[in-house]
Design a protein around this motif. Sequence first.
Motif, PDB file in Angstrom:
ATOM      1  N   VAL A 101       0.843  -1.201   0.000  1.00 47.24           N
ATOM      2  CA  VAL A 101       0.000   0.000   0.000  1.00 47.24           C
ATOM      3  C   VAL A 101       0.876   1.248   0.000  1.00 47.24           C
ATOM      4  O   VAL A 101       0.674   2.180  -0.787  1.00 47.24           O
ATOM      5  CB  VAL A 101      -0.930   0.006   1.236  1.00 47.24           C
ATOM      6  CG1 VAL A 101      -1.741   1.303   1.285  1.00 47.24           C
ATOM      7  CG2 VAL A 101      -1.852  -1.204   1.209  1.00 47.24           C
ATOM      8  N   PHE A 102       1.887   1.263   0.872  1.00 47.75           N
ATOM      9  CA  PHE A 102       2.772   2.426   0.958  1.00 47.75           C
ATOM     10  C   PHE A 102       3.589   2.600  -0.322  1.00 47.75           C
ATOM     11  O   PHE A 102       3.769   3.717  -0.815  1.00 47.75           O
ATOM     12  CB  PHE A 102       3.699   2.284   2.156  1.00 47.75           C
ATOM     13  CG  PHE A 102       3.003   1.873   3.424  1.00 47.75           C
ATOM     14  CD1 PHE A 102       1.788   2.445   3.762  1.00 47.75           C
ATOM     15  CD2 PHE A 102       3.537   0.915   4.267  1.00 47.75           C
ATOM     16  CE1 PHE A 102       1.125   2.075   4.927  1.00 47.75           C
ATOM     17  CE2 PHE A 102       2.891   0.540   5.424  1.00 47.75           C
ATOM     18  CZ  PHE A 102       1.673   1.117   5.763  1.00 47.75           C
ATOM     19  N   ALA A 103       4.073   1.469  -0.850  1.00 47.56           N
ATOM     20  CA  ALA A 103       4.876   1.533  -2.076  1.00 47.56           C
ATOM     21  C   ALA A 103       4.036   1.996  -3.262  1.00 47.56           C
ATOM     22  O   ALA A 103       4.501   2.770  -4.106  1.00 47.56           O
ATOM     23  CB  ALA A 103       5.496   0.170  -2.366  1.00 47.56           C
ATOM     24  N   ALA A 104       2.796   1.537  -3.353  1.00 46.26           N
ATOM     25  CA  ALA A 104       1.929   1.907  -4.474  1.00 46.26           C
ATOM     26  C   ALA A 104       1.578   3.396  -4.433  1.00 46.26           C
ATOM     27  O   ALA A 104       1.575   4.075  -5.462  1.00 46.26           O
ATOM     28  CB  ALA A 104       0.661   1.067  -4.458  1.00 46.26           C
ATOM     29  N   ILE A 105       1.281   3.914  -3.230  1.00 44.62           N
ATOM     30  CA  ILE A 105       0.987   5.344  -3.126  1.00 44.62           C
ATOM     31  C   ILE A 105       2.223   6.166  -3.449  1.00 44.62           C
ATOM     32  O   ILE A 105       2.153   7.204  -4.127  1.00 44.62           O
ATOM     33  CB  ILE A 105       0.452   5.673  -1.719  1.00 44.62           C
ATOM     34  CG1 ILE A 105      -0.922   5.017  -1.527  1.00 44.62           C
ATOM     35  CG2 ILE A 105       0.350   7.180  -1.514  1.00 44.62           C
ATOM     36  CD1 ILE A 105      -1.527   5.239  -0.162  1.00 44.62           C
ATOM     37  N   THR A 184       6.924  -3.190  10.803  1.00 46.78           N
ATOM     38  CA  THR A 184       8.134  -2.553  11.311  1.00 46.78           C
ATOM     39  C   THR A 184       8.192  -1.141  10.761  1.00 46.78           C
ATOM     40  O   THR A 184       8.263  -0.932   9.547  1.00 46.78           O
ATOM     41  CB  THR A 184       9.393  -3.327  10.894  1.00 46.78           C
ATOM     42  OG1 THR A 184       9.310  -4.667  11.381  1.00 46.78           O
ATOM     43  CG2 THR A 184      10.643  -2.671  11.461  1.00 46.78           C
ATOM     44  N   THR A 185       8.163  -0.144  11.643  1.00 48.11           N
ATOM     45  CA  THR A 185       8.164   1.246  11.208  1.00 48.11           C
ATOM     46  C   THR A 185       9.549   1.660  10.726  1.00 48.11           C
ATOM     47  O   THR A 185      10.536   0.938  10.894  1.00 48.11           O
ATOM     48  CB  THR A 185       7.730   2.173  12.351  1.00 48.11           C
ATOM     49  OG1 THR A 185       8.720   2.122  13.385  1.00 48.11           O
ATOM     50  CG2 THR A 185       6.382   1.735  12.912  1.00 48.11           C
ATOM     51  N   ILE A 186       9.624   2.839  10.122  1.00 47.25           N
ATOM     52  CA  ILE A 186      10.906   3.371   9.665  1.00 47.25           C
ATOM     53  C   ILE A 186      11.849   3.597  10.847  1.00 47.25           C
ATOM     54  O   ILE A 186      13.069   3.504  10.708  1.00 47.25           O
ATOM     55  CB  ILE A 186      10.676   4.684   8.887  1.00 47.25           C
ATOM     56  CG1 ILE A 186       9.864   4.399   7.624  1.00 47.25           C
ATOM     57  CG2 ILE A 186      11.995   5.350   8.515  1.00 47.25           C
ATOM     58  CD1 ILE A 186       9.496   5.630   6.837  1.00 47.25           C
ATOM     59  N   LEU A 197      -2.664  -0.868   9.594  1.00 45.58           N
ATOM     60  CA  LEU A 197      -3.762  -0.664   8.651  1.00 45.58           C
ATOM     61  C   LEU A 197      -4.380   0.723   8.831  1.00 45.58           C
ATOM     62  O   LEU A 197      -4.724   1.391   7.841  1.00 45.58           O
ATOM     63  CB  LEU A 197      -4.819  -1.749   8.857  1.00 45.58           C
ATOM     64  CG  LEU A 197      -5.940  -1.833   7.816  1.00 45.58           C
ATOM     65  CD1 LEU A 197      -5.365  -2.091   6.431  1.00 45.58           C
ATOM     66  CD2 LEU A 197      -6.935  -2.933   8.195  1.00 45.58           C
ATOM     67  N   LEU A 198      -4.521   1.151  10.076  1.00 46.48           N
ATOM     68  CA  LEU A 198      -5.037   2.500  10.328  1.00 46.48           C
ATOM     69  C   LEU A 198      -4.099   3.552   9.750  1.00 46.48           C
ATOM     70  O   LEU A 198      -4.547   4.565   9.194  1.00 46.48           O
ATOM     71  CB  LEU A 198      -5.227   2.721  11.829  1.00 46.48           C
ATOM     72  CG  LEU A 198      -6.375   1.957  12.495  1.00 46.48           C
ATOM     73  CD1 LEU A 198      -6.378   2.212  13.997  1.00 46.48           C
ATOM     74  CD2 LEU A 198      -7.713   2.360  11.885  1.00 46.48           C
ATOM     75  N   ARG A 199      -2.802   3.319   9.865  1.00 53.08           N
ATOM     76  CA  ARG A 199      -1.848   4.281   9.309  1.00 53.08           C
ATOM     77  C   ARG A 199      -1.894   4.261   7.780  1.00 53.08           C
ATOM     78  O   ARG A 199      -1.668   5.299   7.144  1.00 53.08           O
ATOM     79  CB  ARG A 199      -0.437   3.973   9.800  1.00 53.08           C
ATOM     80  CG  ARG A 199      -0.290   4.105  11.312  1.00 53.08           C
ATOM     81  CD  ARG A 199       1.146   4.204  11.741  1.00 53.08           C
ATOM     82  NE  ARG A 199       1.255   4.169  13.190  1.00 53.08           N
ATOM     83  CZ  ARG A 199       2.291   4.636  13.869  1.00 53.08           C
ATOM     84  NH1 ARG A 199       3.321   5.171  13.222  1.00 53.08           N
ATOM     85  NH2 ARG A 199       2.323   4.568  15.192  1.00 53.08           N
ATOM     86  N   ALA A 200      -2.195   3.111   7.206  1.00 56.46           N
ATOM     87  CA  ALA A 200      -2.340   3.053   5.750  1.00 56.46           C
ATOM     88  C   ALA A 200      -3.530   3.891   5.297  1.00 56.46           C
ATOM     89  O   ALA A 200      -3.458   4.613   4.284  1.00 56.46           O
ATOM     90  CB  ALA A 200      -2.507   1.606   5.299  1.00 56.46           C
ATOM     91  N   VAL A 201      -4.644   3.821   6.042  1.00 60.09           N
ATOM     92  CA  VAL A 201      -5.814   4.644   5.720  1.00 60.09           C
ATOM     93  C   VAL A 201      -5.475   6.126   5.880  1.00 60.09           C
ATOM     94  O   VAL A 201      -5.866   6.966   5.055  1.00 60.09           O
ATOM     95  CB  VAL A 201      -7.006   4.260   6.622  1.00 60.09           C
ATOM     96  CG1 VAL A 201      -8.183   5.201   6.384  1.00 60.09           C
ATOM     97  CG2 VAL A 201      -7.423   2.815   6.357  1.00 60.09           C
ATOM     98  N   LEU A 270       4.798   6.637   9.124  1.00 58.59           N
ATOM     99  CA  LEU A 270       5.318   5.322   9.485  1.00 58.59           C
ATOM    100  C   LEU A 270       6.495   5.413  10.450  1.00 58.59           C
ATOM    101  O   LEU A 270       7.244   4.447  10.609  1.00 58.59           O
ATOM    102  CB  LEU A 270       5.738   4.560   8.226  1.00 58.59           C
ATOM    103  CG  LEU A 270       4.579   4.062   7.358  1.00 58.59           C
ATOM    104  CD1 LEU A 270       5.102   3.392   6.108  1.00 58.59           C
ATOM    105  CD2 LEU A 270       3.696   3.103   8.139  1.00 58.59           C
ATOM    106  N   ARG A 271       6.672   6.553  11.063  1.00 54.37           N
ATOM    107  CA  ARG A 271       7.677   6.686  12.108  1.00 54.37           C
ATOM    108  C   ARG A 271       7.004   6.577  13.475  1.00 54.37           C
ATOM    109  O   ARG A 271       5.804   6.783  13.613  1.00 54.37           O
ATOM    110  CB  ARG A 271       8.417   8.019  11.983  1.00 54.37           C
ATOM    111  CG  ARG A 271       9.167   8.185  10.659  1.00 54.37           C
ATOM    112  CD  ARG A 271       9.955   9.477  10.618  1.00 54.37           C
ATOM    113  NE  ARG A 271      10.543   9.717   9.319  1.00 54.37           N
ATOM    114  CZ  ARG A 271      11.715   9.227   8.926  1.00 54.37           C
ATOM    115  NH1 ARG A 271      12.418   8.451   9.746  1.00 54.37           N
ATOM    116  NH2 ARG A 271      12.186   9.503   7.718  1.00 54.37           N
TER     117      ARG A 271
END
Length: 308
Positions: A101-105, A184-186, A197-201, A270-271
Amino acid sequence: MSRAEAAKGAAATEATEGPAQEPPLRAPGVLWSLGLFRSELVTVVRRWRTLALLAVLAAVPVLIGIAVKIDTRGGRGGGGGGEGGGPAFLSQITNNGLFLVFAAIAATLPVFLPMAVGVVAGDAVAGEAHAGTLRYLLVAPAGRTRLLLAKYASVLAFCLIATLVVAASALAVGALLFPLGEVTTISGTRISFGDGLLRAVAIAGIAALSLSGMAALGLFVSTLTNSGIAAMASAVGLLITVQILGQIPQLHAIGPYLFPHYWLSFADVLREPVYWDQLERNFELQALYVAVFGSAAWARFTTKDITA
């Protein structure tokens, strides 16, 4: 009774009883405004051009996921890259499909998403004028300002829809091709899958807000011409020009003032804890572009001679 006598009788009646009072027109209410916004949004979403754009955006995560899967089977272990950007997300996809999700955005935000927004925003007013329907829209008791706001709101809604389409497609492909689990966060800490998932939204919402400046710019361009194709091409051309200017080292001083400069700041979500500095600058910059080009679009549209 002749027409002259009838006119005299009407004049006498008006003199004694006063002029006939017409019922006052009521300004459109909130429900009417919501109906106008809904009509604009349905019109945008139902167009084949819009559906084709959404299909292309949904295909990008599929291509990324398949490429990473093939790369993994080839023994190369996925993509690498620097910390905090899209390539770094690629290296994490094989361990957790949520990172798709993060990579696609990150892959679609610099080019594909703003181009789609530029097409929709550029066609908002110019397309109606070219089709000859703009004049009929203004016959309704909406007023030009309310109509322009409804069109801008529908473009913003498209920004959110397009971003969610990318995120949903990426989540589905990531769950199908890769394992899901703790994120695993940055910063190196681990959070639960639900928190991830909430952070992805949240990232999808931030990406949509990041496109609000581009939407205002495209809407302004749309008020300058009666050709939808010309407006769409101009909006996309301006996007490409700004992207090129941001890559020229000699012009690095103007970089922070270009609307795409902070688009990838969503990675700070993601930090642990979340870094807000770049995100706040992004929101402030987008608000500035919305204020400037939104005002310019309003000034142009409210004084424009509508002939079609």
